[in-house]
Design an enzyme around this catalytic site. Sequence first.
Site, mmCIF file in Angstrom:
data_model
loop_
_atom_site.group_PDB
_atom_site.id
_atom_site.type_symbol
_atom_site.label_atom_id
_atom_site.label_comp_id
_atom_site.label_asym_id
_atom_site.label_seq_id
_atom_site.Cartn_x
_atom_site.Cartn_y
_atom_site.Cartn_z
ATOM 1 N N CYS A 6 -2.726 34.261 -12.105
ATOM 2 C CA CYS A 6 -1.611 34.153 -11.355
ATOM 3 C C CYS A 6 -2.222 33.557 -9.952
ATOM 4 O O CYS A 6 -3.474 33.271 -9.733
ATOM 5 C CB CYS A 6 -1.064 35.314 -11.077
ATOM 6 S SG CYS A 6 -1.836 36.428 -10.264
ATOM 7 N N HIS A 53 0.795 -1.291 -0.022
ATOM 8 C CA HIS A 53 -0.097 0.040 0.045
ATOM 9 C C HIS A 53 0.841 1.193 0.006
ATOM 10 O O HIS A 53 0.580 2.120 -0.863
ATOM 11 C CB HIS A 53 -1.069 -0.149 1.310
ATOM 12 C CG HIS A 53 -1.740 1.374 1.378
ATOM 13 N ND1 HIS A 53 -1.481 2.438 2.146
ATOM 14 C CD2 HIS A 53 -3.022 1.472 0.771
ATOM 15 C CE1 HIS A 53 -2.280 3.319 2.067
ATOM 16 N NE2 HIS A 53 -3.212 2.888 1.188
#
Length: 792
Positions: A784, A407
């Site tokens: 931005c 995992h």
Amino acid sequence: MRYYNDGKMIGEDIEKEIYEGLQKMEEVVGKKFGDEKNPLLVSVRSGSRASMPGMMDTILNLGLNDTVVESLAKLTNNPRFAYDSYRRFIQMFSDVVMELPKSEFEKIITAMKKEKGVSGDLELNADDMKEMVKRFKEFYKENKGEEFPCDPKAQMMEAVKAVFRSWDNPRANVYRRMNDIPYDWGTAVNVQSMVFGNSGDTSGTGVAFTRNPATGENALFGEYLINAQGEDVVAGIRTPEKIDHLKEDMPEVYNQFVEIAQKLEDHYRDMQDMEFTIEKGKLYMLQTRNGKRTASAALKIAVDLVEEGKISEEEAVLRVDPKQLDALLHPQFDTNKLKNAKVIGKGLAASPGAACGKVVFTAESAKEWANKGEKIILVRMETSPEDIEGMDAAEGILTVRGGMTSHAAVVARGMGTCCVSGCGDITVNEEDKHFTLDGKKYNEGDYISIDGSTGNIYGEAIPTVAASISGDFETFMKWADDRRRLKVRTNADTPRDAKQAVAFGAEGIGLCRTEHMFFEGDRIKAIREMIVSDTAEERKAALNKILPYQQGDFEEIYRVLEGRPMVIRFLDPPLHEFVPQKEEDIEELAKEMKITAQNLKEIIEGLHEFNPMMGHRGCRLDVTYPEIAEMQTTAIINAAITVNKEHPEYKIVPEIMIPLVGEEKELEFVRDIVVKTADKLLKDQSVEMKYEVGTMMEIPRACVIADKIAKQAEFFSFGTNDLTQMAFGFSRDDAGKFLESYYENKIFEFDPFAKLDQEGVGKLVEMAVKLGKKERKDIHLGICGEHGGDPS
């Protein structure tokens, strides 16, 4: 989503479909579900349209009870296998369906092994497995107040409900947010006939990839365990064999597997992640899906597949998750420092990259420390899906158990997080928060470094260096450049940052935050002088101390950019961010300003605002103190003139951005200062140079009146961070306190500060673009902030 829409119930029509499907399965395999003589056992697992490894639940061996297990023992002539399957089913069903912790059953297993004087599960015999089943059922009854369910049909329906429920478990919700998977997609539930990898030494189970998911190398990569079931490999409870070793254990099976793996990759034209089981020498393919991979592997696989003629360049560009590219820009260890570092241990190189941080032992601690700004390494015996948030917060992950397909390894690779797994030499005490390795004890908070490319572990902090673009990355980015329509600039406030951005292919600077230039040494003192000044003359005198620093910084950045454009934003944050808070700093500044410390404290107190992010900041500072705009304009224009004289070929056109505008007259006022100052400087120096004045669109009102704003602005740059704050009325700094509740209650699926809200904020942007273009056809547009890099 039918299960949830029906009030978390299985509709009669769905139940009918389940049993019709079971009947077809019985006819195909020649076994009968719940039959005592020839029983059909099934697995119940999730089937979402997007791969979510380990995030949802699975139940194996369903259909077993006290009677069926005896029949299975006789049919297979293998009582140990039958009772091993039964104890696994009880544990899995109790954990997934009835919410009894799996760890409590592990304690029973550990106690039994200790009683028998053995270290591994395989050393327990048939009688031991029978005893384990008995103890599991006793534990179940003690905690649930009833016997373990023995009716296979009841088991089936409860298991189906549990798998549907797992779509909404915390780890699945977190994973979906991280990977932009919509909640309303829901999941299917798959019921499959069981095949048994735990039925003896000619049986086994494994996970494999058609290419190396860590490096992208075109070679079969995977692991398997003999006499085991699937969860043993994924959970990392036993250390598996590499897939190549299968050709020694079972050569015919290995050859068949290689053939099938190639066939699957050729069909799907992508690297495949395959789960398989071998039952008594016969190979069964359980599932295949496009495999999770590291960023560097994703690039190599994409480029290789193009070279192999399997996909086009356009397909290759779309194959790589844009978020993964960020992982390639992360630092690596400084090789000079690395030479002197001592390797204290070695595990499996599960996910490449370098990580350095302070040790923590739980997912909760990882989140807490990361929220404080600490860089941390999560150290665990093995990770589980419940650790997903801690893994996300960590710089790197180090586990004691587990292989390359455990995992920890699979999830870390998908997240682009450095991971070293399976270091069995580590002794961990999670309760007392320490681990021992190479004869030394490391406590929570101690520094370590890990290298996910080599598996090396270091008992110290090792400095890192910046990554570079080359090889497959360069090839891939060229393909992307050839097809993109947008230009990409960077955020940079220093020459060093600008140089790095140019090296990474930035076409200029989209946001240079001038306030970041004010925090060093004498600069911060000068800005503080300006803040506490009483008159415009005093403020100008203080600003004149800052001017050469600002101009010098701009000159250096312009030189680095070599003619590339740069948007420079005027001072934006509220002034209180610059004033001293510590007593000794207040006394020092008061002495320099020739005022009393008490007088300075009163000035500082006067700067206090109840909501500073909506207070005296941005263009409001320039309206109140025009001399700030004059100084910054002077620094920008003079810097551009100087560098243009040095390099006429650069043809620099300064782009000056006025922030936080919400009113046309407000922008007009500050713009007039800029134009007046700039034109005088150009005239005095007999220089002809173009410059532009624009604004950051971050207030909803500005978007609504964008046509008026465009009369004063030659460009818009959408500051979506603040625009999101104001559109929602959320403080980005405080939203974390309640957003979790919004996720839990399905009000939000994603963090609006990480993923742009297209319905609300997006409409404001769209409105502003249309109105702005209507007024000024040649207006430049940009975005931005964090949303600028959001692929959505």
